[in-house]
Motif scaffolding. Sequence first.
Motif, PDB file in Angstrom:
ATOM      1  N   ALA A   1       5.645  25.681 -58.002  1.00  0.00           N
ATOM      2  CA  ALA A   1       5.097  24.889 -59.108  1.00  0.00           C
ATOM      3  C   ALA A   1       3.865  25.563 -59.699  1.00  0.00           C
ATOM      4  O   ALA A   1       3.729  25.664 -60.919  1.00  0.00           O
ATOM      5  N   THR A   2       2.980  26.032 -58.847  1.00  0.00           N
ATOM      6  CA  THR A   2       1.756  26.686 -59.320  1.00  0.00           C
ATOM      7  C   THR A   2       2.081  27.962 -60.085  1.00  0.00           C
ATOM      8  O   THR A   2       1.555  28.199 -61.181  1.00  0.00           O
ATOM      9  N   ARG A   3       2.953  28.790 -59.523  1.00  0.00           N
ATOM     10  CA  ARG A   3       3.317  30.050 -60.172  1.00  0.00           C
ATOM     11  C   ARG A   3       4.055  29.806 -61.490  1.00  0.00           C
ATOM     12  O   ARG A   3       3.780  30.447 -62.504  1.00  0.00           O
ATOM     13  N   SER A   4       4.977  28.834 -61.491  1.00  0.00           N
ATOM     14  CA  SER A   4       5.732  28.532 -62.709  1.00  0.00           C
ATOM     15  C   SER A   4       4.815  28.042 -63.826  1.00  0.00           C
ATOM     16  O   SER A   4       4.927  28.474 -64.968  1.00  0.00           O
ATOM     17  N   TRP A   5       3.893  27.129 -63.486  1.00  0.00           N
ATOM     18  CA  TRP A   5       2.990  26.612 -64.519  1.00  0.00           C
ATOM     19  C   TRP A   5       2.055  27.704 -65.019  1.00  0.00           C
ATOM     20  O   TRP A   5       1.809  27.809 -66.224  1.00  0.00           O
ATOM     21  N   THR A   6       1.525  28.518 -64.125  1.00  0.00           N
ATOM     22  CA  THR A   6       0.601  29.587 -64.532  1.00  0.00           C
ATOM     23  C   THR A   6       1.315  30.579 -65.449  1.00  0.00           C
ATOM     24  O   THR A   6       0.762  30.994 -66.476  1.00  0.00           O
ATOM     25  N   THR A   7       2.541  30.945 -65.106  1.00  0.00           N
ATOM     26  CA  THR A   7       3.317  31.855 -65.947  1.00  0.00           C
ATOM     27  C   THR A   7       3.607  31.217 -67.300  1.00  0.00           C
ATOM     28  O   THR A   7       3.477  31.856 -68.343  1.00  0.00           O
TER      29      THR A   7
ATOM     30  N   SER B   1      -4.208  20.423 -61.750  1.00  0.00           N
ATOM     31  CA  SER B   1      -5.291  20.027 -60.844  1.00  0.00           C
ATOM     32  C   SER B   1      -4.879  20.400 -59.419  1.00  0.00           C
ATOM     33  O   SER B   1      -3.796  20.924 -59.182  1.00  0.00           O
ATOM     34  N   GLU B   2      -5.725  20.094 -58.480  1.00  0.00           N
ATOM     35  CA  GLU B   2      -5.377  20.308 -57.070  1.00  0.00           C
ATOM     36  C   GLU B   2      -4.194  19.429 -56.708  1.00  0.00           C
ATOM     37  O   GLU B   2      -4.083  18.299 -57.179  1.00  0.00           O
ATOM     38  N   TRP B   3      -3.334  19.916 -55.857  1.00  0.00           N
ATOM     39  CA  TRP B   3      -2.151  19.157 -55.480  1.00  0.00           C
ATOM     40  C   TRP B   3      -2.495  18.094 -54.441  1.00  0.00           C
ATOM     41  O   TRP B   3      -3.472  18.211 -53.717  1.00  0.00           O
ATOM     42  N   GLN B   4      -1.668  17.072 -54.415  1.00  0.00           N
ATOM     43  CA  GLN B   4      -1.787  16.015 -53.421  1.00  0.00           C
ATOM     44  C   GLN B   4      -0.411  15.811 -52.799  1.00  0.00           C
ATOM     45  O   GLN B   4       0.601  15.829 -53.497  1.00  0.00           O
ATOM     46  N   ALA B   5      -0.389  15.646 -51.513  1.00  0.00           N
ATOM     47  CA  ALA B   5       0.876  15.427 -50.806  1.00  0.00           C
ATOM     48  C   ALA B   5       1.130  13.939 -50.671  1.00  0.00           C
ATOM     49  O   ALA B   5       0.203  13.127 -50.622  1.00  0.00           O
ATOM     50  N   GLY B   6       2.387  13.589 -50.635  1.00  0.00           N
ATOM     51  CA  GLY B   6       2.767  12.197 -50.469  1.00  0.00           C
ATOM     52  C   GLY B   6       4.199  12.108 -50.005  1.00  0.00           C
ATOM     53  O   GLY B   6       4.814  13.105 -49.624  1.00  0.00           O
ATOM     54  N   THR B   7       4.725  10.908 -50.069  1.00  0.00           N
ATOM     55  CA  THR B   7       6.112  10.667 -49.701  1.00  0.00           C
ATOM     56  C   THR B   7       6.791   9.961 -50.856  1.00  0.00           C
ATOM     57  O   THR B   7       6.276   8.973 -51.387  1.00  0.00           O
TER      58      THR B   7
ATOM     59  N   PRO C   1       9.391  14.556 -48.785  1.00  0.00           N
ATOM     60  CA  PRO C   1       8.022  14.951 -49.113  1.00  0.00           C
ATOM     61  C   PRO C   1       7.844  15.064 -50.626  1.00  0.00           C
ATOM     62  O   PRO C   1       8.787  15.380 -51.354  1.00  0.00           O
ATOM     63  N   LEU C   2       6.631  14.800 -51.072  1.00  0.00           N
ATOM     64  CA  LEU C   2       6.301  14.808 -52.500  1.00  0.00           C
ATOM     65  C   LEU C   2       5.012  15.574 -52.700  1.00  0.00           C
ATOM     66  O   LEU C   2       4.046  15.376 -51.961  1.00  0.00           O
ATOM     67  N   VAL C   3       4.982  16.453 -53.697  1.00  0.00           N
ATOM     68  CA  VAL C   3       3.780  17.184 -54.084  1.00  0.00           C
ATOM     69  C   VAL C   3       3.459  16.776 -55.511  1.00  0.00           C
ATOM     70  O   VAL C   3       4.319  16.841 -56.390  1.00  0.00           O
ATOM     71  N   VAL C   4       2.226  16.339 -55.755  1.00  0.00           N
ATOM     72  CA  VAL C   4       1.833  15.803 -57.049  1.00  0.00           C
ATOM     73  C   VAL C   4       0.695  16.642 -57.623  1.00  0.00           C
ATOM     74  O   VAL C   4      -0.301  16.900 -56.946  1.00  0.00           O
ATOM     75  N   PHE C   5       0.859  17.056 -58.896  1.00  0.00           N
ATOM     76  CA  PHE C   5      -0.180  17.751 -59.640  1.00  0.00           C
ATOM     77  C   PHE C   5      -0.446  16.967 -60.911  1.00  0.00           C
ATOM     78  O   PHE C   5       0.491  16.523 -61.572  1.00  0.00           O
ATOM     79  N   GLU C   6      -1.707  16.832 -61.289  1.00  0.00           N
ATOM     80  CA  GLU C   6      -2.036  16.278 -62.595  1.00  0.00           C
ATOM     81  C   GLU C   6      -2.225  17.444 -63.546  1.00  0.00           C
ATOM     82  O   GLU C   6      -2.865  18.437 -63.212  1.00  0.00           O
ATOM     83  N   VAL C   7      -1.660  17.333 -64.733  1.00  0.00           N
ATOM     84  CA  VAL C   7      -1.834  18.348 -65.765  1.00  0.00           C
ATOM     85  C   VAL C   7      -3.021  17.901 -66.614  1.00  0.00           C
ATOM     86  O   VAL C   7      -3.033  16.789 -67.142  1.00  0.00           O
ATOM     87  N   VAL C   8      -4.032  18.767 -66.721  1.00  0.00           N
ATOM     88  CA  VAL C   8      -5.241  18.419 -67.464  1.00  0.00           C
ATOM     89  C   VAL C   8      -5.494  19.468 -68.537  1.00  0.00           C
ATOM     90  O   VAL C   8      -5.123  20.621 -68.397  1.00  0.00           O
ATOM     91  N   GLY C   9      -6.135  19.041 -69.601  1.00  0.00           N
ATOM     92  CA  GLY C   9      -6.469  19.962 -70.676  1.00  0.00           C
ATOM     93  C   GLY C   9      -5.962  19.449 -72.010  1.00  0.00           C
ATOM     94  O   GLY C   9      -5.450  18.330 -72.112  1.00  0.00           O
ATOM     95  N   PRO C  10      -6.074  20.288 -73.034  1.00  0.00           N
ATOM     96  CA  PRO C  10      -5.644  19.860 -74.370  1.00  0.00           C
ATOM     97  C   PRO C  10      -4.122  19.864 -74.498  1.00  0.00           C
ATOM     98  O   PRO C  10      -3.436  20.664 -73.866  1.00  0.00           O
ATOM     99  N   THR C  11      -3.621  18.993 -75.299  1.00  0.00           N
ATOM    100  CA  THR C  11      -2.189  18.848 -75.631  1.00  0.00           C
ATOM    101  C   THR C  11      -1.291  18.859 -74.391  1.00  0.00           C
ATOM    102  O   THR C  11      -0.284  19.569 -74.342  1.00  0.00           O
ATOM    103  N   VAL C  12      -1.650  18.074 -73.384  1.00  0.00           N
ATOM    104  CA  VAL C  12      -0.875  18.068 -72.138  1.00  0.00           C
ATOM    105  C   VAL C  12       0.539  17.529 -72.337  1.00  0.00           C
ATOM    106  O   VAL C  12       1.475  18.000 -71.705  1.00  0.00           O
ATOM    107  N   GLY C  13       0.702  16.557 -73.210  1.00  0.00           N
ATOM    108  CA  GLY C  13       2.031  16.003 -73.444  1.00  0.00           C
ATOM    109  C   GLY C  13       2.984  17.040 -74.015  1.00  0.00           C
ATOM    110  O   GLY C  13       4.120  17.183 -73.559  1.00  0.00           O
TER     111      GLY C  13
END
Length: 145
Positions: A13-19, A31-37, A43-55
């Motif tokens: 996810a990190t590499r794909s978004w950065t690319t 943002s920093e990832w958070q683990a969950g269920t 297992p679930l990994v959650v990232f918030e997308v922050v910045g301009p024009t995120v939608g």
Amino acid sequence: MIPPAMDVAIAHATRSWTTFAATCDRKARLSEWQAGTAHDGSPLVVFEVVGPTVGEALTAFAGAPEFFRPLEVDDLRPFFDYSVPGRTSCLWRLGGVWVELWHPDAVTAAPEPVPAPSPAVPGPSPRGLLGGRLPFTRRHKETAA
């Protein structure tokens, strides 16, 4: 310790978004990832997308298959989820791990109420003060008997 499948999902996810962000000139970042269920117990990994024009960025990212590795047996392609009010999520499943990228929905201010137009006041009759009637009565023709 992070399970290996979750570590792979986080790195992907990190590499794909950065690319994606570098290739498509997007300023939004993860943002920093958070683990969950997830609801299904995976297992679930959650990232918030922050910045301009995120939608716009999240929509373009989900629609670009070149940023996702080939699917395996239990993998799912990205899809959008709107079940949490005020939040738009892009989810996919990778190696048994759910990955969620989300952003808060933009809150638009309610438009100012437009005052109702005042009722029109009827003006004088265009035919004068007699209410639009002619000033004389009808004549009855006499008929020959």
